[in-house]
Design a protein around this motif. Structure first.
Motif, PDB file in Angstrom:
ATOM      1  N   TYR A 121       0.828  -1.218   0.000  1.00 56.16           N
ATOM      2  CA  TYR A 121       0.000   0.000   0.000  1.00 56.16           C
ATOM      3  C   TYR A 121       0.857   1.261   0.000  1.00 56.16           C
ATOM      4  N   ARG A 122       2.006   1.220   0.653  1.00 56.93           N
ATOM      5  CA  ARG A 122       2.908   2.381   0.616  1.00 56.93           C
ATOM      6  C   ARG A 122       3.374   2.643  -0.814  1.00 56.93           C
ATOM      7  N   ILE A 123       3.681   1.589  -1.530  1.00 51.48           N
ATOM      8  CA  ILE A 123       4.064   1.739  -2.935  1.00 51.48           C
ATOM      9  C   ILE A 123       2.874   2.236  -3.751  1.00 51.48           C
ATOM     10  N   TRP A 124       1.705   1.677  -3.519  1.00 50.29           N
ATOM     11  CA  TRP A 124       0.483   2.092  -4.212  1.00 50.29           C
ATOM     12  C   TRP A 124       0.211   3.580  -3.973  1.00 50.29           C
ATOM     13  N   ASN A 125       0.476   4.047  -2.785  1.00 45.84           N
ATOM     14  CA  ASN A 125       0.246   5.447  -2.435  1.00 45.84           C
ATOM     15  C   ASN A 125       1.078   6.390  -3.302  1.00 45.84           C
ATOM     16  N   GLU A 126       2.252   5.956  -3.707  1.00 47.60           N
ATOM     17  CA  GLU A 126       3.131   6.831  -4.485  1.00 47.60           C
ATOM     18  C   GLU A 126       2.699   6.972  -5.943  1.00 47.60           C
ATOM     19  N   ILE A 127       1.851   6.087  -6.406  1.00 43.68           N
ATOM     20  CA  ILE A 127       1.366   6.196  -7.789  1.00 43.68           C
ATOM     21  C   ILE A 127       0.584   7.487  -7.982  1.00 43.68           C
ATOM     22  N   SER A 128      -0.234   7.844  -6.996  1.00 48.56           N
ATOM     23  CA  SER A 128      -0.980   9.102  -7.113  1.00 48.56           C
ATOM     24  C   SER A 128      -0.033  10.304  -7.114  1.00 48.56           C
ATOM     25  N   THR A 129       1.081  10.198  -6.417  1.00 53.20           N
ATOM     26  CA  THR A 129       2.082  11.269  -6.429  1.00 53.20           C
ATOM     27  C   THR A 129       2.658  11.431  -7.833  1.00 53.20           C
ATOM     28  N   LEU A 130       2.930  10.324  -8.493  1.00 57.56           N
ATOM     29  CA  LEU A 130       3.437  10.382  -9.865  1.00 57.56           C
ATOM     30  C   LEU A 130       2.411  11.020 -10.802  1.00 57.56           C
ATOM     31  N   PHE A 131       1.142  10.656 -10.642  1.00 55.06           N
ATOM     32  CA  PHE A 131       0.086  11.292 -11.445  1.00 55.06           C
ATOM     33  C   PHE A 131       0.042  12.797 -11.189  1.00 55.06           C
ATOM     34  N   LEU A 132       0.117  13.186  -9.917  1.00 54.01           N
ATOM     35  CA  LEU A 132       0.076  14.604  -9.570  1.00 54.01           C
ATOM     36  C   LEU A 132       1.199  15.372 -10.249  1.00 54.01           C
ATOM     37  N   PHE A 133       2.424  14.895 -10.119  1.00 56.59           N
ATOM     38  CA  PHE A 133       3.559  15.574 -10.735  1.00 56.59           C
ATOM     39  C   PHE A 133       3.394  15.645 -12.254  1.00 56.59           C
ATOM     40  N   ILE A 159      11.721   6.448  -8.777  1.00 55.48           N
ATOM     41  CA  ILE A 159      12.848   5.767  -8.125  1.00 55.48           C
ATOM     42  C   ILE A 159      13.101   6.363  -6.745  1.00 55.48           C
ATOM     43  N   LEU A 160      13.077   7.691  -6.644  1.00 53.99           N
ATOM     44  CA  LEU A 160      13.282   8.346  -5.344  1.00 53.99           C
ATOM     45  C   LEU A 160      12.189   7.958  -4.343  1.00 53.99           C
ATOM     46  N   LEU A 161      10.958   7.886  -4.810  1.00 52.87           N
ATOM     47  CA  LEU A 161       9.862   7.492  -3.921  1.00 52.87           C
ATOM     48  C   LEU A 161      10.048   6.064  -3.421  1.00 52.87           C
ATOM     49  N   MET A 162      10.444   5.164  -4.308  1.00 55.73           N
ATOM     50  CA  MET A 162      10.663   3.772  -3.906  1.00 55.73           C
ATOM     51  C   MET A 162      11.838   3.658  -2.929  1.00 55.73           C
ATOM     52  N   LEU A 163      12.899   4.431  -3.166  1.00 56.86           N
ATOM     53  CA  LEU A 163      14.027   4.449  -2.224  1.00 56.86           C
ATOM     54  C   LEU A 163      13.595   5.001  -0.872  1.00 56.86           C
ATOM     55  N   GLY A 164      12.717   6.007  -0.902  1.00 57.71           N
ATOM     56  CA  GLY A 164      12.186   6.563   0.338  1.00 57.71           C
ATOM     57  C   GLY A 164      11.394   5.531   1.122  1.00 57.71           C
ATOM     58  N   ILE A 165      10.615   4.720   0.433  1.00 52.60           N
ATOM     59  CA  ILE A 165       9.852   3.660   1.098  1.00 52.60           C
ATOM     60  C   ILE A 165      10.800   2.641   1.716  1.00 52.60           C
ATOM     61  N   LYS A 166      11.840   2.284   0.973  1.00 55.91           N
ATOM     62  CA  LYS A 166      12.828   1.315   1.467  1.00 55.91           C
ATOM     63  C   LYS A 166      13.555   1.875   2.702  1.00 55.91           C
ATOM     64  N   LEU A 167      13.925   3.153   2.648  1.00 53.00           N
ATOM     65  CA  LEU A 167      14.584   3.794   3.782  1.00 53.00           C
ATOM     66  C   LEU A 167      13.658   3.829   4.996  1.00 53.00           C
ATOM     67  N   TYR A 168      12.394   4.161   4.774  1.00 53.11           N
ATOM     68  CA  TYR A 168      11.417   4.202   5.865  1.00 53.11           C
ATOM     69  C   TYR A 168      11.308   2.827   6.523  1.00 53.11           C
ATOM     70  N   LYS A 169      11.252   1.792   5.702  1.00 53.83           N
ATOM     71  CA  LYS A 169      11.148   0.431   6.230  1.00 53.83           C
ATOM     72  C   LYS A 169      12.370   0.088   7.077  1.00 53.83           C
ATOM     73  N   THR A 170      13.550   0.466   6.582  1.00 55.62           N
ATOM     74  CA  THR A 170      14.788   0.207   7.312  1.00 55.62           C
ATOM     75  C   THR A 170      14.792   0.946   8.642  1.00 55.62           C
ATOM     76  N   LEU A 171      14.426   2.217   8.644  1.00 59.65           N
ATOM     77  CA  LEU A 171      14.401   3.017   9.868  1.00 59.65           C
ATOM     78  C   LEU A 171      13.357   2.489  10.844  1.00 59.65           C
ATOM     79  N   ARG A 172      12.239   2.028  10.322  1.00 55.51           N
ATOM     80  CA  ARG A 172      11.165   1.519  11.172  1.00 55.51           C
ATOM     81  C   ARG A 172      11.580   0.230  11.867  1.00 55.51           C
ATOM     82  N   LYS A 173      12.385  -0.600  11.190  1.00 55.50           N
ATOM     83  CA  LYS A 173      12.859  -1.846  11.811  1.00 55.50           C
ATOM     84  C   LYS A 173      13.799  -1.560  12.967  1.00 55.50           C
ATOM     85  N   ASP A 174      14.516  -0.430  12.887  1.00 55.56           N
ATOM     86  CA  ASP A 174      15.460  -0.073  13.945  1.00 55.56           C
ATOM     87  C   ASP A 174      14.760   0.368  15.223  1.00 55.56           C
ATOM     88  N   ASP A 175      13.470   0.741  15.136  1.00 54.27           N
ATOM     89  CA  ASP A 175      12.734   1.219  16.327  1.00 54.27           C
ATOM     90  C   ASP A 175      12.414   0.095  17.288  1.00 54.27           C
TER      91      ASP A 175
END
Length: 177
Positions: free
Chosen positions: A123-135, A161-177
Motif C-alpha cells: 500500500y505504501r508503494i500504491w500510495n506513491e502512484i498518485s504522487t506520480l500522477f500529480l507531478f 525511483i526516489l519514492l521507492m528508495l524513500g519507502i525502502k529507507l522508511y522500512k529500514t528506519l522503522r525496523k530499527d525502532d
C-alpha cells in the motif's frame, strides 16, 4: 472572468481530491496493520479505520473527483483545449488517475468485507502512484507546449525511483525502532 473563477474552483477540488486519495491509501496502510494487532485493539482500530475510510471516500474523495471532472470539462470547453496536443496528454493522465481512483474504491470495499489482500508495504508503494500522477499532470498543464518529453519522462522515472528508495529507507528506519 468566469474562466478564472472556474479555474480557481477546479484547482481547489483537484487539491481536495488528491488529499482524499493520499489519505485514503494511508488509511489502507493503517487498516492492514490493525488486523495484525491483538484483541480488543484489533476490533476497535479496524472498526474506527473503516469508518474513517467510508467517510473520507463518500464525503470528500468521490464528490471532489466528480466536481473536478465537471469543472475541468467546462474549462476545456470554454478554452477549446481539445484542439491542443498537451491537453490530450493531460487527459490520458487524468483517465489513468480515475482508474487509480476506482481501484482505490474497490480496495476500500474489500477491506469493508474483511478482505486484506495486500501488505502495508504494498500500500505504501500504491500510495506513491498518485504522487506520480500529480507531478505528471501539473507539469503537463504548466509547461504545455514547452514540455520536453525526454526530460519529462526522465523526471517522472527519477521521481518514482526516489519514492521507492524513500519507502525502502522508511522500512529500514522503522525496523530499527
Amino acid at each position: 472572468m468566469i474562466y478564472l473563477y472556474l479555474k480557481a474552483t477546479h484547482i481547489v477540488f483537484v487539491v481536495t481530491w488528491f488529499a482524499g486519495l493520499f489519505y485514503m491509501v494511508r488509511l489502507f496502510i493503517y487498516s492492514t496493520e490493525s488486523v495484525q494487532k491483538q484483541e480488543p485493539e484489533k476490533s476497535i482500530l479496524s472498526k474506527q479505520l473503516l469508518l474513517m475510510q467510508s467517510r473520507l471516500w463518500y464525503i470528500i474523495t468521490w464528490p471532489s473527483a466528480i466536481i473536478t471532472l465537471f469543472l475541468g470539462g467546462w474549462l476545456a470547453y470554454l478554452m477549446n483545449y481539445w484542439q491542443q496536443p498537451w491537453f490530450h496528454v493531460k487527459l490520458t493522465l487524468v483517465i489513468g488517475l480515475y482508474i487509480y481512483h476506482i481501484i482505490c474504491g474497490r480496495l476500500h470495499q474489500q477491506m469493508a468485507r474483511g478482505i486484506f489482500k495486500y501488505t502495508s508495504k504494498q500500500y505504501r508503494i500504491w500510495n506513491e502512484i498518485s504522487t506520480l500522477f500529480l507531478f505528471a499532470i501539473v507539469f503537463v498543464v504548466v509547461l504545455k507546449n514547452a514540455f520536453s518529453w525526454i526530460w519529462g519522462v526522465a523526471g517522472i522515472v527519477a521521481l518514482g525511483i526516489l519514492l521507492m528508495l524513500g519507502i525502502k529507507l522508511y522500512k529500514t528506519l522503522r525496523k530499527d525502532d
